[in-house]
Design an enzyme around this catalytic site. Structure first.
Site, PDB file in Angstrom:
ATOM      1  N   GLU A 116       0.827  -1.206   0.000  1.00 57.61           N
ATOM      2  CA  GLU A 116       0.000   0.000   0.000  1.00 57.61           C
ATOM      3  C   GLU A 116       0.863   1.259   0.000  1.00 57.61           C
ATOM      4  O   GLU A 116       0.528   2.258  -0.660  1.00 57.61           O
ATOM      5  CB  GLU A 116      -0.936  -0.022   1.205  1.00 57.61           C
ATOM      6  CG  GLU A 116      -2.008  -1.098   1.084  1.00 57.61           C
ATOM      7  CD  GLU A 116      -2.926  -1.153   2.286  1.00 57.61           C
ATOM      8  OE1 GLU A 116      -4.121  -0.866   2.131  1.00 57.61           O
ATOM      9  OE2 GLU A 116      -2.440  -1.500   3.392  1.00 57.61           O
ATOM     10  N   GLU A 136      -3.400 -10.412   3.322  1.00 60.93           N
ATOM     11  CA  GLU A 136      -4.244 -10.175   4.496  1.00 60.93           C
ATOM     12  C   GLU A 136      -5.318 -11.242   4.700  1.00 60.93           C
ATOM     13  O   GLU A 136      -5.690 -11.546   5.850  1.00 60.93           O
ATOM     14  CB  GLU A 136      -4.922  -8.793   4.400  1.00 60.93           C
ATOM     15  CG  GLU A 136      -4.028  -7.625   4.764  1.00 60.93           C
ATOM     16  CD  GLU A 136      -3.208  -7.115   3.602  1.00 60.93           C
ATOM     17  OE1 GLU A 136      -2.618  -6.040   3.718  1.00 60.93           O
ATOM     18  OE2 GLU A 136      -3.132  -7.822   2.568  1.00 60.93           O
TER      19      GLU A 136
END
Length: 257
Positions: A116, A136
């Site tokens: 990110e 994740e």
């Protein structure tokens, strides 16, 4: 003996570098590291001599392994959203909205929050050994720092679903094919390639780079505030603006021809 910082900041000429230095934990991001990054990006914002900002790592294995699960794992749901995620989004938004070019140098793998961070930058150059993705789903989480949105804007829904729902990182060469990174290079060629990009960017008009970045953000977000920023910048760059300021200072009516 002073402990070495987990985030190192340096300016050399017109290039600023933020280096992730928590190598023992694969550069896993903590809130303190986010605060340091935020402060350093603010310094770059205010320094007119800096033309380019790079994000690098002191690890050859990991650019960044993501947010530190030891920090967010025990946070209650309320604070997870209002503190941890909100803080990260604030920092990454500052990076994305910086009016100077930003480059993520992925000398190692960029996973989760590290991916990110890279997505918040304008350019991404990776070592062919790096792996990139969002794992994740394997720990019951999601990319919370705008990773879903930025990746979708970059490569579309199909590849975004593949990376987020499967949770399996891809190699840098595949990431380059998909348009996630600009280039995947041999490890010993990465630094030279990034230096060349930095040199090219320093030759470009700072006004053009700033206005160009804001125009791109405007198209991506649809938020009207960026249109106003762009319009104001274009006006300020015009001869009319120079004449208007001169007339005000000389206490006369402006002559716009």
């Amino acid at each position: 003996m002073q402990q070495e910082s987990d985030v190192i900041f340096a300016i050399e000429g017109a290039v600023a570098t933020i280096t992730l230095n928590r190598t023992a934990r694969h550069n896993a991001l903590t809130t303190r590291m986010l605060d340091d990054i935020d402060r350093y990006v603010a310094t770059v914002e205010r320094n007119d001599e800096v033309r380019v900002l790079k994000f690098t790592s002191n690890s050859q294995r990991f650019f960044c392994s993501g947010a530190d699960i030891n920090e967010w794992g025990d946070i209650d749901p309320q604070r997870m959203g209002t503190r941890f995620i909100r803080d990260g989004n604030r920092v990454f938004r500052r990076i994305a909205e910086l009016d100077k070019p930003t480059i993520a140098v992925l000398s190692g793998s960029a996973l989760g929050g590290g991916f990110e961070l890279a997505l918040a930058c304008d350019f991404r150059y990776a070592s062919v050994d790096a792996r990139i993705g969002f794992p994740e789903a394997a720990v019951g989480a999601i990319p919370g720092w705008m990773g879903c949105a930025r990746l979708s804007e970059l490569v579309g829904a199909t590849r975004t679903r593949e990376l987020i729902l499967l949770g399996e990182p891809v190699g840098a060469a595949i990431a380059a094919q998909w348009g996630i990174v600009n280039e995947a290079l041999a490890a010993d060629q990465l630094a030279a390639r990034v230096d060349a990009v930095c040199a090219t960017l320093q030759k470009r008009s700072t006004t053009s780079l700033s206005v160009g970045k804001r125009l791109i953000r405007m198209m991506e977000s649809g938020q009207h505030e960026y249109a106003h920023e762009l319009a104001a910048s274009v006006c300020k760059a015009s001869p009319d603006a120079a004449e208007g300021v001169a007339a005000f200072r000389e206490k006369r009516h402006a002559n716009f021809g």
